[in-house]
Structure formats: structure tokens, C-alpha cells
Design a protein around this motif. Sequence first.
Motif, PDB file in Angstrom:
ATOM      1  N   VAL A  75       0.704  -1.323   0.356  1.00 56.31           N
ATOM      2  CA  VAL A  75      -0.237   0.226  -0.184  1.00 56.31           C
ATOM      3  C   VAL A  75       1.447   1.396  -0.209  1.00 56.31           C
ATOM      4  O   VAL A  75       1.836   1.421   0.836  1.00 56.31           O
ATOM      5  CB  VAL A  75      -0.830  -0.147   1.204  1.00 56.31           C
ATOM      6  CG1 VAL A  75      -2.158   1.184   1.484  1.00 56.31           C
ATOM      7  CG2 VAL A  75      -1.483  -1.008   1.394  1.00 56.31           C
TER       8      VAL A  75
ATOM      9  N   CYS B 227      -3.387   6.523   0.078  1.00 51.82           N
ATOM     10  CA  CYS B 227      -4.015   5.822   0.686  1.00 51.82           C
ATOM     11  C   CYS B 227      -5.377   6.471   1.590  1.00 51.82           C
ATOM     12  O   CYS B 227      -5.235   7.420   2.618  1.00 51.82           O
ATOM     13  CB  CYS B 227      -3.501   4.354   1.809  1.00 51.82           C
ATOM     14  SG  CYS B 227      -5.025   3.926   2.996  1.00 51.82           S
ATOM     15  N   ALA B 228      -6.683   6.072   0.941  1.00 52.88           N
ATOM     16  CA  ALA B 228      -7.687   7.023   1.678  1.00 52.88           C
ATOM     17  C   ALA B 228      -8.034   7.074   2.444  1.00 52.88           C
ATOM     18  O   ALA B 228      -9.265   6.891   3.875  1.00 52.88           O
ATOM     19  CB  ALA B 228      -8.516   7.593   0.772  1.00 52.88           C
ATOM     20  N   PHE B 229      -8.101   5.597   3.368  1.00 49.27           N
ATOM     21  CA  PHE B 229      -8.092   4.708   4.835  1.00 49.27           C
ATOM     22  C   PHE B 229      -9.740   4.270   4.508  1.00 49.27           C
ATOM     23  O   PHE B 229     -10.103   4.432   5.346  1.00 49.27           O
ATOM     24  CB  PHE B 229      -7.799   5.530   5.592  1.00 49.27           C
ATOM     25  CG  PHE B 229      -7.772   4.740   6.950  1.00 49.27           C
ATOM     26  CD1 PHE B 229      -7.104   3.659   7.391  1.00 49.27           C
ATOM     27  CD2 PHE B 229      -8.434   5.291   8.207  1.00 49.27           C
ATOM     28  CE1 PHE B 229      -6.932   2.505   8.372  1.00 49.27           C
ATOM     29  CE2 PHE B 229      -8.398   4.395   9.361  1.00 49.27           C
ATOM     30  CZ  PHE B 229      -7.562   3.593   9.610  1.00 49.27           C
ATOM     31  N   CYS B 230     -10.328   4.023   3.126  1.00 46.43           N
ATOM     32  CA  CYS B 230     -11.490   3.986   3.393  1.00 46.43           C
ATOM     33  C   CYS B 230     -11.874   2.711   3.745  1.00 46.43           C
ATOM     34  O   CYS B 230     -13.084   1.950   3.450  1.00 46.43           O
ATOM     35  CB  CYS B 230     -11.983   3.722   2.119  1.00 46.43           C
ATOM     36  SG  CYS B 230     -10.809   2.432   1.008  1.00 46.43           S
ATOM     37  N   TYR B 231     -11.263   1.251   4.178  1.00 44.47           N
ATOM     38  CA  TYR B 231     -11.593  -0.034   4.542  1.00 44.47           C
ATOM     39  C   TYR B 231     -11.687  -1.078   3.589  1.00 44.47           C
ATOM     40  O   TYR B 231     -11.951  -1.957   3.531  1.00 44.47           O
ATOM     41  CB  TYR B 231     -12.437   0.320   5.792  1.00 44.47           C
ATOM     42  CG  TYR B 231     -11.727   0.456   7.130  1.00 44.47           C
ATOM     43  CD1 TYR B 231     -11.243  -1.238   7.897  1.00 44.47           C
ATOM     44  CD2 TYR B 231     -10.920   1.124   7.401  1.00 44.47           C
ATOM     45  CE1 TYR B 231     -10.777  -0.412   8.934  1.00 44.47           C
ATOM     46  CE2 TYR B 231     -10.764   1.585   8.717  1.00 44.47           C
ATOM     47  CZ  TYR B 231     -10.362   0.050   9.646  1.00 44.47           C
ATOM     48  OH  TYR B 231     -10.084   0.186  11.162  1.00 44.47           O
ATOM     49  N   THR B 232     -12.190  -0.189   2.088  1.00 45.11           N
ATOM     50  CA  THR B 232     -12.555  -1.673   1.066  1.00 45.11           C
ATOM     51  C   THR B 232     -11.553  -2.917   1.144  1.00 45.11           C
ATOM     52  O   THR B 232     -11.937  -3.585   0.731  1.00 45.11           O
ATOM     53  CB  THR B 232     -12.744  -1.001  -0.289  1.00 45.11           C
ATOM     54  OG1 THR B 232     -12.746   0.586  -0.144  1.00 45.11           O
ATOM     55  CG2 THR B 232     -12.958  -1.781  -1.426  1.00 45.11           C
ATOM     56  N   CYS B 233     -10.260  -2.422   0.575  1.00 44.38           N
ATOM     57  CA  CYS B 233      -9.266  -4.069   0.638  1.00 44.38           C
ATOM     58  C   CYS B 233      -9.294  -4.595   1.496  1.00 44.38           C
ATOM     59  O   CYS B 233      -9.433  -5.688   1.566  1.00 44.38           O
ATOM     60  CB  CYS B 233      -7.814  -3.212   0.794  1.00 44.38           C
ATOM     61  SG  CYS B 233      -7.573  -2.241   1.876  1.00 44.38           S
TER      62      CYS B 233
ATOM     63  N   MET C   8      -3.892   1.859   5.239  1.00 45.88           N
ATOM     64  CA  MET C   8      -3.534   0.609   6.000  1.00 45.88           C
ATOM     65  C   MET C   8      -2.237   0.029   5.303  1.00 45.88           C
ATOM     66  O   MET C   8      -1.836   0.442   4.718  1.00 45.88           O
ATOM     67  CB  MET C   8      -4.870   0.095   4.523  1.00 45.88           C
ATOM     68  CG  MET C   8      -4.921  -1.474   4.637  1.00 45.88           C
ATOM     69  SD  MET C   8      -6.028  -0.890   6.504  1.00 45.88           S
ATOM     70  CE  MET C   8      -7.728  -0.469   6.034  1.00 45.88           C
TER      71      MET C   8
ATOM     72  N   CYS D  53      -9.614  -1.047  -4.638  1.00 52.22           N
ATOM     73  CA  CYS D  53      -8.948  -0.303  -4.162  1.00 52.22           C
ATOM     74  C   CYS D  53      -9.473   1.493  -5.185  1.00 52.22           C
ATOM     75  O   CYS D  53      -8.693   1.400  -6.541  1.00 52.22           O
ATOM     76  CB  CYS D  53      -7.451   0.807  -4.320  1.00 52.22           C
ATOM     77  SG  CYS D  53      -6.550   1.658  -2.909  1.00 52.22           S
ATOM     78  N   PRO D  54      -9.987   2.633  -4.673  1.00 50.40           N
ATOM     79  CA  PRO D  54     -10.331   3.352  -5.233  1.00 50.40           C
ATOM     80  C   PRO D  54      -9.253   4.456  -5.446  1.00 50.40           C
ATOM     81  O   PRO D  54      -9.740   5.323  -6.393  1.00 50.40           O
ATOM     82  CB  PRO D  54     -11.754   3.741  -4.376  1.00 50.40           C
ATOM     83  CG  PRO D  54     -11.133   3.325  -2.662  1.00 50.40           C
ATOM     84  CD  PRO D  54     -10.691   2.256  -3.095  1.00 50.40           C
ATOM     85  N   ALA D  55      -8.135   4.578  -4.822  1.00 52.57           N
ATOM     86  CA  ALA D  55      -7.349   5.535  -5.078  1.00 52.57           C
ATOM     87  C   ALA D  55      -6.257   4.930  -5.434  1.00 52.57           C
ATOM     88  O   ALA D  55      -5.384   5.652  -5.973  1.00 52.57           O
ATOM     89  CB  ALA D  55      -7.190   5.834  -3.219  1.00 52.57           C
TER      90      ALA D  55
ATOM     91  N   ALA E 295      -4.250   2.726  -4.754  1.00 51.76           N
ATOM     92  CA  ALA E 295      -2.576   2.761  -3.764  1.00 51.76           C
ATOM     93  C   ALA E 295      -1.742   1.360  -3.978  1.00 51.76           C
ATOM     94  O   ALA E 295      -1.125   1.245  -2.985  1.00 51.76           O
ATOM     95  CB  ALA E 295      -3.432   2.958  -2.592  1.00 51.76           C
ATOM     96  N   ILE E 296      -2.623   0.526  -4.232  1.00 45.10           N
ATOM     97  CA  ILE E 296      -2.031  -0.576  -4.168  1.00 45.10           C
ATOM     98  C   ILE E 296      -1.308  -1.340  -4.672  1.00 45.10           C
ATOM     99  O   ILE E 296      -2.444  -1.355  -6.062  1.00 45.10           O
ATOM    100  CB  ILE E 296      -3.170  -1.823  -3.259  1.00 45.10           C
ATOM    101  CG1 ILE E 296      -4.037  -1.015  -2.201  1.00 45.10           C
ATOM    102  CG2 ILE E 296      -2.615  -3.360  -3.021  1.00 45.10           C
ATOM    103  CD1 ILE E 296      -4.881  -2.246  -1.675  1.00 45.10           C
TER     104      ILE E 296
HETATM  105  S1  SF4 Z   1      -8.412   0.522  -0.614  1.00 40.83           S
HETATM  106 FE1  SF4 Z   1      -6.967   1.651  -1.326  1.00 40.83          FE
HETATM  107  S2  SF4 Z   1      -7.502   3.731  -0.302  1.00 40.83           S
HETATM  108 FE2  SF4 Z   1      -9.175   1.984   0.871  1.00 40.83          FE
HETATM  109  S3  SF4 Z   1      -8.015   1.496   2.840  1.00 40.83           S
HETATM  110 FE3  SF4 Z   1      -7.545   0.353   0.830  1.00 40.83          FE
HETATM  111  S4  SF4 Z   1      -5.541   0.572   0.463  1.00 40.83           S
HETATM  112 FE4  SF4 Z   1      -6.229   2.785   1.992  1.00 40.83          FE
END
Ligand code: SF4
Length: 273
Positions: free
Chosen positions: A86, A91-97, A117, A134-136, A138-139
Motif C-alpha cells: 500500500v 491510501c484514503a483509509f476507506c477500508y475497502t481492501c 492501511m 482500491c478506489p485510490a 494505492a495498492i
Molecule cells: S482500498 Fe485503497 S484507499 Fe482504501 S484502505 Fe485500502 S489501500 Fe487505502
Amino acid sequence: MADSIVPGAKIDKIAKIMRLKQKRAGFIGGDNPWIYPSSTSRKGVYVINNISSMPLKDDAISQIAYTISAIKEEMNEPANESYAEVDPGKCAFCYTCWRVCPHAAMSPDYETEEPVMKNLNEACFACGICVSVCPAGAITIKGGLEDKLKEEDSLSNSLKILCCENSARIALQKLKDKHSNDFDKIDISAVSSGGKIKVAEIIFLLRQYKKELVAVWMDDACKHFDGNKRAYRQVARACELLKAAGLDPNRVQYVKLSHAMTRVMADTISEIL
Ligand code: SF4
Ligand code: SF4
């Protein structure tokens, strides 16, 4: 290690903390209390159980010993080469992942200034599900094929030619006889039919060679009927994969020629190099 795992508040708590799956009856890992050897849905987390209503018998002890040796063996396996990484800056810390990871390999990191995350590398199977949601953006998957192929600059300026033994191989030999010095960085492998060349092989060879050329018979000359066309489809697929991975698709090229077309072969090689 639990010598008696029966549904109840304690198991519920363990399951919640470890994010382990519970079945209807409340057992971890399934409805059956016999779990020998048992691994959970989380990599590296095991449940060793014996029948709660029966005293531990010799055969149960030997099964537990077997389970422990199986776990030890697994623990001796080399650490994950590939894992999700990540980028904390994105990372927007959205918890999706965290929600979608089937192996509970994502974990919130509150140690940083802004919580982000982070990936638990040892638990990650590098399946890429988190990357796709991941919407950002970031991964990324580290240590995988894409990473290895990105090490292109570290490769020598070499060319691998996969060729048909009845056409391109003969043309190449004629060239090599005349200009052997120019073949220092060219490696040739002949196949009996272009149809034997597979996309997996093409991609695998790119870990070693900077460029690849697939050289096969011209249309209607191939004695294997459509071996050259099948080779072309594999090359096209390899190029698509490279493109999708953000890599240069021109690293793999394709040419059709006969055994007499040494000029075409020479021009193709010099263009590629
Ligand atoms: S899905 Fe992407 S933006 Fe959201 S918490 Fe995980 S790494 Fe961060
Ligand atoms: S790559 Fe797969 S196993 Fe690894 S964190 Fe992402 S979803 Fe989980």
C-alpha cells in the motif's frame, strides 16, 4: 492450541479477533469439530483440536504430532516473494481492501501521522483482489512478474529468438555463418512447429532477455498447417499482457519468413536491437 474447541463465547471472541470464519454451529473452520490438521482461512493461523467429549487417546496424540510437523514444514517454506504493497501517500483509509481481502492480510496502521492501511506480507497471497477494488489506486503487487519484468534495465541488451526449425532457423544459421560476431547477444531456440510456442514461455523468457523475436514460416508454407498463426496469437497475447502491465509491448516481436529470406531476418534483427 486448543485441546477442546467447542462453540461458545471464547471461540466467538477468537474468531472475531482473528477474523476467522465460523459455521452455523459456531465451530471455526467448519461444522465438524474434527479438524485434523486444520488451517483456518488466515494464512499461518492453525487450529489443532481433539474431540471434546473424549479423552485424548494415543491416535489423537499422533495426529496432533502429525499436525505440528506439517505446520513446521510449512513454516520452513521461504517467505512470500509476492505481496500487496500500500502506498501510504495515496491510501484514503476507506477500508475497502480490508473488507474484501479473503486472507485478512490488510491491517489498519495507526502508527503513522494519518492512519493508513498496511499489508501483512506473511499473510498475503498476492491474489490482487485488493488492487482491483482500491478506489485510490494505492495498492500494487510487489515481487510479482510485473516487478521482475520491470527490471528490464538490469538485463543485458540481449535478444532471444524462438524460431521454426524448418524456416527461420536455417535463415539464422546462414546469417550466423557469415556474421558470427554479431550473434554474441543473440540466443536462438528452434521449435518443430510455431504452434509449440506458448505465451507463458514468451513472458517467462522476458525475465532473462530484453527482447524476443518469434520467427516462423510464411502463411501456407507451414507444414503444420497453422503453426505460424498459433504462434502469432501467442505473441499478440503476450503483447497485450505487457501492455496491461504498463510495460513496453514491443519487447516481443513476430516475423514470418522462409529459410531463404536471410535479408528479412537480418533487417528484423537490426531493427529490434
Ligand atoms: S482500498 Fe485503497 S484507499 Fe482504501 S484502505 Fe485500502 S489501500 Fe487505502
Ligand atoms: S493481494 Fe489478495 S491476499 Fe494480498 S492483501 Fe490483497 S486481497 Fe489480500
